[in-house]
Scaffold this active site. Structure first.
Site, PDB file in Angstrom:
ATOM      1  N   ASN B 250       0.818  -1.216   0.000  1.00 15.26           N
ATOM      2  CA  ASN B 250       0.000   0.000   0.000  1.00 15.26           C
ATOM      3  C   ASN B 250       0.848   1.261   0.000  1.00 15.26           C
ATOM      4  O   ASN B 250       0.435   2.311  -0.467  1.00 15.26           O
ATOM      5  CB  ASN B 250      -0.935   0.011   1.220  1.00 15.26           C
ATOM      6  N   ASN B 275      -7.265 -10.170   3.629  1.00 11.95           N
ATOM      7  CA  ASN B 275      -8.229  -9.198   3.130  1.00 11.95           C
ATOM      8  C   ASN B 275      -9.540  -9.832   2.680  1.00 11.95           C
ATOM      9  O   ASN B 275      -9.700 -11.054   2.734  1.00 11.95           O
ATOM     10  CB  ASN B 275      -7.615  -8.384   1.982  1.00 11.95           C
ATOM     11  N   CYS B 338      -6.986  -1.005   9.473  1.00 12.10           N
ATOM     12  CA  CYS B 338      -6.605  -1.935   8.420  1.00 12.10           C
ATOM     13  C   CYS B 338      -6.303  -1.062   7.212  1.00 12.10           C
ATOM     14  O   CYS B 338      -5.422  -0.209   7.304  1.00 12.10           O
ATOM     15  CB  CYS B 338      -7.691  -2.980   8.172  1.00 12.10           C
ATOM     16  N   SER B 339      -7.032  -1.255   6.088  1.00  8.65           N
ATOM     17  CA  SER B 339      -6.834  -0.336   4.966  1.00  8.65           C
ATOM     18  C   SER B 339      -7.822   0.822   5.126  1.00  8.65           C
ATOM     19  O   SER B 339      -7.423   1.953   5.352  1.00  8.65           O
ATOM     20  CB  SER B 339      -7.073  -1.039   3.626  1.00  8.65           C
ATOM     21  N   TRP B 342     -12.957  -0.285   7.924  1.00  7.18           N
ATOM     22  CA  TRP B 342     -14.363  -0.635   8.111  1.00  7.18           C
ATOM     23  C   TRP B 342     -14.640  -2.132   8.041  1.00  7.18           C
ATOM     24  O   TRP B 342     -15.780  -2.567   8.133  1.00  7.18           O
ATOM     25  CB  TRP B 342     -15.263   0.102   7.119  1.00  7.18           C
ATOM     26  N   LYS B 380     -19.657  -1.437   5.096  1.00  2.75           N
ATOM     27  CA  LYS B 380     -20.473  -1.383   3.886  1.00  2.75           C
ATOM     28  C   LYS B 380     -21.349  -2.632   3.731  1.00  2.75           C
ATOM     29  O   LYS B 380     -21.126  -3.478   2.856  1.00  2.75           O
ATOM     30  CB  LYS B 380     -19.574  -1.227   2.660  1.00  2.75           C
TER      31      LYS B 380
END
Lengths: 552, 469
Positions: B250, B275, B338-339, B342, B380
């Site tokens: 990342n 992930n 995390c990324s 969420w 989400k």
């Protein structure tokens, strides 16, 4: 033989004891002829540990400087550690323990020295005699008889003195049949299914040999259990090729030409050596400290233990299906008829017979199908999963059976009068005990050793109300069902109660058990209250009516 | 209803997976919301209801002697195997189900048509049952160090956070805004749970836009404010729940993770949880293992291992335990991300809260936990659960894993939870059913817009909490 000769150092002070779920504690170690006793210094010499030498599988010695450590691995899978100051002391204690835990002679075992501290209300040695079983049987059918042909164990050394056989077969015939079966283990009644009159017999392999020997009396015996025009099933716990190869060594299987009414099914159950290896691998997997999920799953799979569980349950279901669904009689045997045969017949009875799911019924089953039937307990339970000496006859055959019972118990939680702890208790006592029940390999040996006279029976102790209450299943509801367990892999779980017993604390699970028992007790009390109130209400209503009637 | 060409088909068989000989025979009905199978062959009339929203796939299997088979897989792992006599009927049902199970517009979701007999007051009460401010109050907030701020009331700070968030009092507006520019999607560090007994705080955010060398003074000040809000411990943990390799990758995209050199007194740690794509694939493999016909024990255990599912569950639980221990035993505050903060972040923060605080193990507390860490903080749901016809790569069993972790805890601590497994299964069903308004959309702002645009609006939205109490 003086035990004192074997004990180099009977006592050591300032020893530190490490055991699962307790903090390390310092105290005094004592070695007696039969026990290793540890009393802690604080709390006025409270005894922290009483360990039977016969419960010790193996020990390891380690030295760091002058501090010696002995790691004791027990047959009940517990591991304890003793830190002993002084190298010489440590070595003496280690070799004493080694000597005391590897005694050869049965008569030196603790049951011969144990004096019970409780009042004996019932002599467990005579609680489950075959004669009593037969009385019960003859109330529903008169097709069978009690034979004493083996009363001096000369016909079959591994059978009990009394067996149940078809009425039409006399003792002379039985002698001939015994010559035709391996080890003299001729077919006898294992279980009679009241619902439809079908029978389950067990034996050892027939000695057909390469010449295709036959024995008309053997054929007559098992045919006597068939209904006219109906077939029977022979469940052979060896794979077909092994059964065929057995002929070269004088053994064999029932040939269709001589047993036309019997259909043979081969349902392979592992030989006992394989079971022992599986057991060792599984315990090793459980003790793996790396806590890695992939490693755990692959080690679990590689041990094959659950595969054996699945196979045994499937074989037992098969036998039960033949009897209950197909309405056919069944003969079960392997090679010697002392291991897989007994696993299948006893497990099938758990499925078929609700009586075997009561506490006394289960005890009777163990006595009948394992002890009296001649399962070589002494040999099989000489060593457990931690033994590091060469394996000969040891195997967790009985444990596998107990675990299958547990699997069924888990799937049918209301159908058993006893709980998991009862099964664990039997596992423990089969390997090391103060009682003589599991000593010896068969009834002949037990008689020679005079066990009923010289030792106490496990049943005498466990059937006392104060002990029994610990082993009762609070949600037991007696039913008369045949219960069919699922043998899908998803339905079979690891028996944590045995295999993870010392690896994870059970406090929260015990709390939940307590809670369950309390809820059920409370429910019963409320139910009783409701009944009283209902009666009162009925009485009041009756009174009310009477008064109304009396009004002018 | 326009999707349904054939609302009723007779002589349909429902195959039982375990007793293939005993297939039920009956009638299949398609309504606007459900597929209903009525078994007429049994002594007692038996109905099987399948919600269209629950259907994840419909397959036509090859023709058999019994007829035209239709295999339906559901998101709650229910599998139904029908055999329909006529090819025309089978095809009609197939195409209808395909359309019905993949609504395109949010208004087509069940929540907007579900209309139980409930007064307006009851409905509104349902929505008010869970007041997150009360939970913060329970933690003692607002207090000297922490405050509930409405700085995000117009979503200026972060479009996927709720309007009210909890930040350290020492964090000024400039610090908050500056930090939001340095965090992926503006998801700044905010409080998840404050352990009153020692003032250690569990906070969450998303990855910093650090790249290889970027710094942001305000973000560093934000972390400092969090650390200083806990005077009982000189350092704080920053936990990145991604595998190190992924986090490093990342950085090449201008994001990444916190450099210990730039942030005062932090101890940085990776806890590698895979992930969403790995998890999606893992579940798929697990379901395949479960559907194997007559597997041997070996097949099953090997399949289980190869799916990796339990390994991932363990990774999430290990992370939860680490956070709880850091807070309770080391008295250190922890910032988790995390990324995007969420998915894995929601899992581990809610799990740690469950371990630390018995309130979240009650009915009310568990609902509060889900409202707070999942719904309000912008998990989400719509994408992860595939509510609408969208990108299949966004679908992932993140919430399912969390529910399983709770179940695992219940197995080990049977007396510690007020609710039973059935409650977990109900919630799990409803996350996918879209029967209630709670799990619709992707974040607070999204749900506000949905309420506004849909004709029925708030009146039509039934809150799950209302129904379950």
């Amino acid at each position: 033989m003086e035990f004192a000769e074997l004990i180099k150092t009977p006592r050591a002070d300032n020893v530190v004891l490490h055991r699962p779920f307790h903090p390390a504690v310092e105290g005094t170690l004592c070695l007696t002829g039969h026990h290793l006793i540890f009393s802690s210094r604080r709390r006025d010499n409270a005894e922290e540990l009483w360990l039977l030498h016969s419960n010790i599988d193996s020990i390891e010695k380690r030295f760091v400087g002058s501090l010696g450590t002995i790691v004791i691995k027990c047959k009940d899978l517990r591991i304890i550690q003793l830190d002993i100051p002084g190298m010489e002391e440590c070595l003496n204690i280690a070799s004493s323990i080694e000597a005391l835990s590897t005694l050869d002679s049965v008569t030196l075992m603790y049951p011969f020295f144990y004096r019970p501290m409780f009042e004996v209300l019932e002599d467990g040695w005579s609680s489950f005699l075959l004669e009593q079983e037969f009385e019960h049987l003859s109330s529903v059918t008169n097709e069978w008889r009690l034979s004493c042909v083996n009363k001096d164990f000369s016909v079959c050394p591994s059978y009990p003195p009394v067996v149940i056989v078809p009425k039409s077969i006399d003792d002379e015939a039985l002698r001939k049949v015994a010559l035709f079966r391996y080890g003299g283990r001729f077919p006898v009644l294992s279980y009679y299914h009241k619902k439809n009159g079908m029978a389950m017999l067990r034996s050892s392999q027939p000695l057909t040999g390469t010449n295709g020997r036959r024995c008309k009396e053997d054929e007559k015996l098992i045919n006597a259990t068939l209904r006219s025009g109906r077939r029977g099933f022979v469940i052979d716990t060896r794979p077909l090729n092994v059964a065929q190869q057995a002929r070269a060594k004088g053994g064999g299987f029932e040939q269709e030409v001589h047993y036309p009414q019997w259909r043979r099914i081969h349902k392979y159950i592992e030989r006992f050596h394989i079971l022992q290896e599986s057991f060792i691998k599984l315990v090793e997997a459980c003790n793996d400290q790396s806590h890695n999920m992939d490693r755990w799953l692959s080690k679990l799979e590689a041990s094959n233990w659950l595969t054996h569980i699945k196979e045994l349950l499937t074989a037992a279901c098969l036998a039960a299906q033949c009897i209950d669904r197909e309405g056919a009689s069944v003969l079960v045997h392997g090679s010697e008829g002392t291991d897989s045969t007994l696993q299948v017949t006893s497990l099938a009875q758990i499925i078929l017979d609700p009586r075997c799911r009561t506490i006394r019924g289960f005890e009777a089953l163990v006595v009948r199908e394992w002890l009296q039937a001649g399962h070589p307990f002494q040999q099989r339970c000489a060593q457990s999963a931690y033994s590091n000496s060469k394996q000969k006859w040891e195997a967790p055959v009985f444990l596998l059976f107990l675990e299958c019972v547990w699997q069924i118990h888990r799937q049918f939680p209301c159908s058993f009068e006893f709980n998991e702890h009862f099964l664990i208790l039997l596992f423990e006592h089969a390997y090391a005990s103060q009682f003589g029940t599991f000593l010896g390999n068969n009834e002949s040996e037990r008689a020679k050793l005079k066990l009923p006279q010289k030792t106490m029976s496990l049943w005498s102790w466990v059937n006392r109300p104060e002990e029994l209450s610990r082993f009762q299943n609070p949600i037991y509801e007696a039913n008369s069902l045949v219960i069919w367990p699922s043998v899908a892999p998803q339905s079979l779980q690891l028996w944590e109660g045995i295999f993870l017993r010392w690896n994870r604390p059970s406090r929260f699970l015990e709390e939940a058990e307590e809670e369950r028992i309390n809820i059920i007790k409370y429910n019963k009390e409320l139910q009783a209250k409701v009944n009283v109130l209902r009666r009162q209400l009925a009485e009041m209503e009756a009174d009310g009516e009477v008064q109304e009637g009396e009004e002018p | 209803m326009e999707h349904i060409s054939t609302p009723k088909v007779e002589n349909v068989k429902l195959l039982d997976r375990y007793a293939s000989r005993r297939a039920a025979s009956g009638t299949l009905y398609l309504t606007a919301t459900h597929l209903i199978y009525v078994d007429t062959s049994a002594e007692v009339r038996k109905e099987t209801w399948i919600l269209h929203h629950h259907i994840s796939s419909v397959e036509k299997l090859p023709l058999t002697t019994a007829g035209y088979p239709l295999l339906i897989h559901c998101k709650n792992f229910h599998v139904a195997h029908f055999v329909i006599g006529q090819e025309r009927d089978c095809h009609d049902v197939f195409t209808s189900l395909l359309k019905l199970s993949q609504p395109v517009k949010p208004e087509e979701l069940y929540a907007f048509s579900y209309n139980p007999k409930m007064s307006k007051e009851s409905r509104e009460m349902g929505w008010k049952l869970i007041d997150l401010k009360l939970d913060y109050q329970r933690m003692g907030i607002p207090n000297d160090c922490w405050e509930i701020t409405d700085i995000n009331k117009d979503y200026e700070v972060c479009s996927t956070y709720p309007p009210e968030i909890v930040v350290p009092r020492a964090a000024t507006r400039a610090v908050v805004m500056g930090s939001s520019r340095f965090r992926s999607r503006g998801r700044i560090p905010v409080l998840s749970y404050l352990y009153k007994e020692n003032n250690a705080a569990l906070c969450r955010c998303s990855q910093p836009l650090a790249g290889f060398s970027a710094r942001c003074l305000e973000d560093e000040q934000m972390l400092q404010a969090i650390r200083e809000a806990n005077p009982g411990c000189p350092f704080m943990y920053v936990v990145d729940t991604r595998p190190k390799l992924n986090a490093m990758a990342n950085r090449a995209a201008g994001k990444g993770y916190e450099n210990e050199d730039n942030y005062e007194n932090i101890r940085f740690k990776f806890i590698g949880i895979e992930n969403i794509h790995v998890m999606r694939s893992s579940l798929q493999k697990l379901l395949e293992v479960c559907e194997m016909k007559s597997p041997s024990m070996s097949d099953f255990l090997t399949g289980l291992e190869n799916s990796g599912w339990l390994r991932h569950i363990k990774a999430v639980m290990d992370a939860g335990v680490f956070l709880a221990k850091a807070v309770r035993e080391e008295r250190a505050s922890v910032l988790v991300h995390c990324s995007d903060g969420w998915d894995r972040t929601a899992q581990v923060c809610s799990l740690a809260s469950l371990l630390l605080d018995p309130f979240y193990r009650t009915f009310k507390g568990f609902m509060v936990l889900i409202e707070k860490e999942w719904i309000a903080m912008g998990h989400k749901f719509s994408h992860r659960c595939g509510h609408l016809d969208g990108d299949p790569k966004e679908v992932s069993p993140v919430f399912t894993q969390f529910v399983e972790c709770v179940w695992q805890l219940m197995q080990q601590f049977p007396c510690s939870f007020e609710f039973s497994e059935r409650f977990l299964l109900e919630i799990h069903d409803h996350v996918y059913s879209c029967q209630f308004g709670n799990f619709l959309g992707t974040c607070h702002r999204d749900r506000e817009e949905l309420s506004g645009s849909a004709k029925k609006g708030k009146e039509g939205d039934i809150s799950f909490s209302n129904n379950s109490c």
